[in-house]
Design an enzyme around this catalytic site. Structure first.
Site, PDB file in Angstrom:
ATOM      1  N   GLU A 191       0.622   2.042  12.347  1.00  0.00           N
ATOM      2  CA  GLU A 191       1.519   1.368  11.386  1.00  0.00           C
ATOM      3  C   GLU A 191       1.430   2.010  10.002  1.00  0.00           C
ATOM      4  O   GLU A 191       1.108   1.340   9.021  1.00  0.00           O
ATOM      5  CB  GLU A 191       1.124  -0.110  11.237  1.00  0.00           C
ATOM      6  N   CYS A 204       8.506  -7.067 -22.318  1.00  0.00           N
ATOM      7  CA  CYS A 204       7.696  -7.849 -23.260  1.00  0.00           C
ATOM      8  C   CYS A 204       6.436  -8.382 -22.601  1.00  0.00           C
ATOM      9  O   CYS A 204       6.286  -9.583 -22.375  1.00  0.00           O
ATOM     10  CB  CYS A 204       8.540  -8.974 -23.834  1.00  0.00           C
ATOM     11  N   GLU A 205       5.546  -7.493 -22.234  1.00  0.00           N
ATOM     12  CA  GLU A 205       4.240  -7.826 -21.660  1.00  0.00           C
ATOM     13  C   GLU A 205       3.301  -6.693 -22.052  1.00  0.00           C
ATOM     14  O   GLU A 205       3.682  -5.522 -21.936  1.00  0.00           O
ATOM     15  CB  GLU A 205       4.278  -7.816 -20.117  1.00  0.00           C
ATOM     16  N   ARG A 242       2.609  -0.580  -9.539  1.00  0.00           N
ATOM     17  CA  ARG A 242       1.278  -0.175  -9.080  1.00  0.00           C
ATOM     18  C   ARG A 242       0.256  -0.018 -10.203  1.00  0.00           C
ATOM     19  O   ARG A 242      -0.857  -0.497 -10.074  1.00  0.00           O
ATOM     20  CB  ARG A 242       1.349   1.117  -8.247  1.00  0.00           C
ATOM     21  N   ARG A 262       2.334   4.009   3.393  1.00  0.00           N
ATOM     22  CA  ARG A 262       2.157   4.908   2.249  1.00  0.00           C
ATOM     23  C   ARG A 262       2.174   6.391   2.632  1.00  0.00           C
ATOM     24  O   ARG A 262       2.809   7.201   1.960  1.00  0.00           O
ATOM     25  CB  ARG A 262       0.811   4.572   1.590  1.00  0.00           C
ATOM     26  N   TYR A 280      -2.583  -2.748  -9.680  1.00  0.00           N
ATOM     27  CA  TYR A 280      -3.827  -2.268  -9.056  1.00  0.00           C
ATOM     28  C   TYR A 280      -4.635  -1.367  -9.982  1.00  0.00           C
ATOM     29  O   TYR A 280      -5.592  -0.729  -9.538  1.00  0.00           O
ATOM     30  CB  TYR A 280      -3.526  -1.410  -7.822  1.00  0.00           C
TER      31      TYR A 280
HETATM   32  C1  LIG Z   1       1.088  -2.784   4.523  1.00  0.00           C
HETATM   33  C2  LIG Z   1       0.737  -2.740   5.956  1.00  0.00           C
HETATM   34  C3  LIG Z   1       0.676  -1.522   6.622  1.00  0.00           C
HETATM   35  C4  LIG Z   1       0.879  -0.190   5.937  1.00  0.00           C
HETATM   36  O1  LIG Z   1      -0.189   0.136   5.125  1.00  0.00           O
HETATM   37  P1  LIG Z   1      -0.259   1.576   4.409  1.00  0.00           P
HETATM   38  O2  LIG Z   1      -1.535   1.541   3.669  1.00  0.00           O
HETATM   39  O3  LIG Z   1       0.919   1.664   3.513  1.00  0.00           O
HETATM   40  O4  LIG Z   1      -0.237   2.602   5.479  1.00  0.00           O
HETATM   41  C5  LIG Z   1       0.411  -1.539   7.977  1.00  0.00           C
HETATM   42  N1  LIG Z   1       0.203  -2.712   8.647  1.00  0.00           N
HETATM   43  C6  LIG Z   1       0.247  -3.892   8.023  1.00  0.00           C
HETATM   44  C7  LIG Z   1       0.015  -5.134   8.802  1.00  0.00           C
HETATM   45  C8  LIG Z   1       0.516  -3.959   6.664  1.00  0.00           C
HETATM   46  O5  LIG Z   1       0.540  -5.143   6.051  1.00  0.00           O
END
Ligand SMILES: *Cc1c(COP(=O)(O)O)cnc(C)c1O
Length: 425
Positions: free
Chosen positions: A284, A353-354, A323, A287, A327
Site C-alpha cells: 500500500e 494569519c497564523e 507538512r 508517499r 509535522y
Molecule cells: C497512509 C497509508 C498508507 C500509505 O502510507 P505511505 O507512508 O504514504 O506509503 C498505506 N496504508 C494505510 C492504511 C495508510 O493509512
C-alpha cells in the site's frame, strides 16, 4: 534520476521550465512529472512481476484524477480510506476488484457503497467494525471479504504523527487480541476472512521495522492456519520513505531491495510450511509513489528583513502545504532562476494569519521580490491535505509529460468557496 533539474539556468520539470508554467497558470501551482510518477510505480510493479501481488496505491497521498488515471493504466489497485476516495478512484476508472478499504471509522453508508461496488477487501480495525460490517453485508445479502489490521507493536522510528504501529496508536487490533478477533470474525456469517494487514507508519527509511512486522504477521498466519482459519493474502501496508534532501538525511531503502527481501522471507516460509504454495501479497505505498514526482511552485511577494529574522513572504501558504507546520517537516526550497548576489537567511512564510503559517525556516537564499521558488518533493500529502483556510482557493495542478504541460485541476475561484453557503433571514 530526478525529473526536476536546471537547464540553461532555469529549473525544469522534465523539459518544461517552471517559469513557463508560472507564466501560463499562475502561482501557487503544483507541478507533477509524469515520468517520475510512472518510474516510482514501476519500482514496485517490476519487483512484483510474475508474482501473485498487488500494488494498491494509498490515494490519500495525492488523489488527483489524472494521477489516479495514469496509475490505473499501469494496473494499480488502490488503498482507500473513505467512500469519497472510492468514488474518486472509480471515476478514474479503477477496478473495484483491486480496491482495499482501510480506516478506523467506516460508516454504514461507506460500507454499503463499497459492498455494492464489489471491492476486494475491507481492512477491519476493531471488533465493533466487524459486527457493523457483518450486519450491513447481511442486509444486502452479501458476504464481505475482510482482513484484520493488526498492530504488530514495532517501533517505526518516525515522527509520532506518522507512526501507526505502536500499542498507543488508534490504529488496528492489538497483536495480543488478534487471534480472538480472528475467531470472532470467522464466526460471523456474512464475513469471509480473507487476509491480514498492517501499516506501521510513514516515511520509513529503513525496512527493518517492516520486515519485523512481516515476521509477526507470518507467525500469526501459521497460528490461524493451525486453527483452521486459512488466509489468502498478506498486506504489509505502505510506509517507505523518500529523500527530502535535508543535510545529513539518510536515503531511503530502494523499493526493489525492500520488496526483494519481503519475497525472500515469504518464499522461504511458504516452502518450509505450505509446500511452496504462494500467498497473495499486497503493498500500500503512497508517499514513495508521488512525493518526488511533485513540486509546489510559488512566487515571492515581499522580503521583510527583521532584527531577529528575515522573512520571505510567498504566495503559497500552510493551506497549500501543511507538512512543515503539521509535522515540522523539512522540505527543500529552490530558486527557479538562481541569481548572483549575497544570500540571506530567511524564514519562508505565507500570507495566512497564523504564526504557524511557515513553509521553511532558516534558508540561505539570494532572492528578490517577484522571484519564483519551488518547494521540492511536494507531490505527497501536499494538495491532498490542502484547505481553503482564509478563503484561499486551492492551487492549480499540472502534469508535465516531456515538453507538454497538462492542467489537471484549475485554480479554485473565491466565489466557488462560498457557493455552498446560504444566509439566514
Ligand atoms: C497512509 C497509508 C498508507 C500509505 O502510507 P505511505 O507512508 O504514504 O506509503 C498505506 N496504508 C494505510 C492504511 C495508510 O493509512
Amino acid at each position: 534520476m530526478s525529473h526536476f533539474s536546471y537547464q540553461n539556468g532555469v529549473l525544469n520539470a522534465e523539459s518544461v521550465p517552471l517559469s513557463q508554467i508560472a507564466a501560463q497558470f499562475g502561482t501557487p501551482t503544483y507541478v507533477y512529472s509524469k515520468a517520475a510518477l510512472l518510474e516510482n510505480f514501476h519500482a514496485y510493479a517490476d519487483a512484483c512481476r510474475g508474482r501473485d501481488a498487488l500494488v494498491c496505491y494509498a490515494m490519500k497521498a495525492n488523489s488527483n484524477l489524472a494521477v489516479l488515471d495514469l496509475l490505473v493504466r499501469e494496473g494499480a489497485g488502490f488503498d482507500i480510506v473513505s467512500g469519497g476516495e472510492l468514488l474518486r478512484a472509480l471515476a478514474a476508472g479503477a477496478d473495484p476488484g483491486k480496491v482495499i478499504f482501510s480506516g478506523v471509522g467506516k460508516t454504514v453508508e461507506e460500507m454499503k457503497l463499497a459492498l455494492d461496488k464489489g471491492i476486494l477487501c475491507f481492512n477491519v480495525e476493531s471488533i465493533p467494525e466487524l459486527h457493523r460490517l457483518n450486519d450491513v453485508a447481511g442486509q444486502m445479502g452479501k458476504r464481505a471479504k475482510v482482513s484484520l489490521r493488526v498492530n504488530p507493536d514495532v517501533d517505526a522510528k518516525t515522527h509520532p504523527y506518522i507512526s501507526t504501529g505502536l500499542k498507543a496508536n488508534k490504529f488496528g487490533v492489538a497483536f495480543s487480541d488478534a487471534l480472538d478477533t480472528y475467531r470472532a470474525a470467522a464466526r460471523l456469517p456474512h464475513l469471509e476472512v480473507a487476509g491480514i494487514d498492517c501499516h506501521i507508519g510513514s516515511q520509513l527509511l529503513d525496512d527493518a521495522p517492516l520486515l519485523e512486522a512481516l515476521d509477526k504477521l507470518i507467525d500469526l498466519i501459521d497460528t490461524l492456519a493451525a486453527e483452521g482459519i486459512h488466509l489468502h493474502h498478506l498486506d504489509i501496508g505502505g510506509g517507505i520513505g523518500v529523500n527530502y534532501g535535508a543535510a545529513g538525511d539518510e536515503p531511503p531503502v530502494p523499493v526493489g531491495e525492500y520488496i526483494g527481501r519481503v519475497f525472500q522471507r515469504i518464499d522461504a516460509w511458504r516452502a518450509a510450511k505450505y509446500d511452496g504454495k504462494p500467498i497473495k501479497v499486497i503493498f500500500e505505498p503512497g508517499r514513495s509513489i508521488v512525493a518526488n514526482a511533485g513540486a509546489l511552485l510559488m512566487s515571492i511577494e515581499f522580503l521583510k528583513p527583521g532584527e531577529e529574522k528575515n522573512f520571505c513572504v510567498v504566495d503559497a501558504a500552510m493551506n497549500d502545504m501543511m507538512r512543515p507546520t503539521l509535522y515540522e517537516a523539512w522540505m527543500a526550497v529552490q530558486p527557479v532562476t538562481p541569481r548572483e548576489g549575497k544570500a540571506l537567511c530567511y524564514d519562508l512564510v505565507g500570507p495566512i494569519c497564523e504564526s504557524g503559517d511557515w513553509l521553511a525556516r532558516g534558508r540561505e537564499l539570494a532572492v528578490q521580490p517577484g522571484d519564483l521558488l519551488a518547494m521540492m518533493t511536494a507531490g505527497a500529502y501536499g494538495m491532498s491535505m490542502a484547505s481553503n483556510y482564509n478563503t484561499r482557493g486551492r492551487a492549480a495542478e499540472v502534469i508535465v509529460d516531456g515538453d507538454k504541460v497538462h492542467l489537471v485541476r484549475r485554480r479554485e475561484k473565491p466565489e466557488e468557496l462560498y457557493a455552498l453557503e446560504t444566509i439566514i433571514r
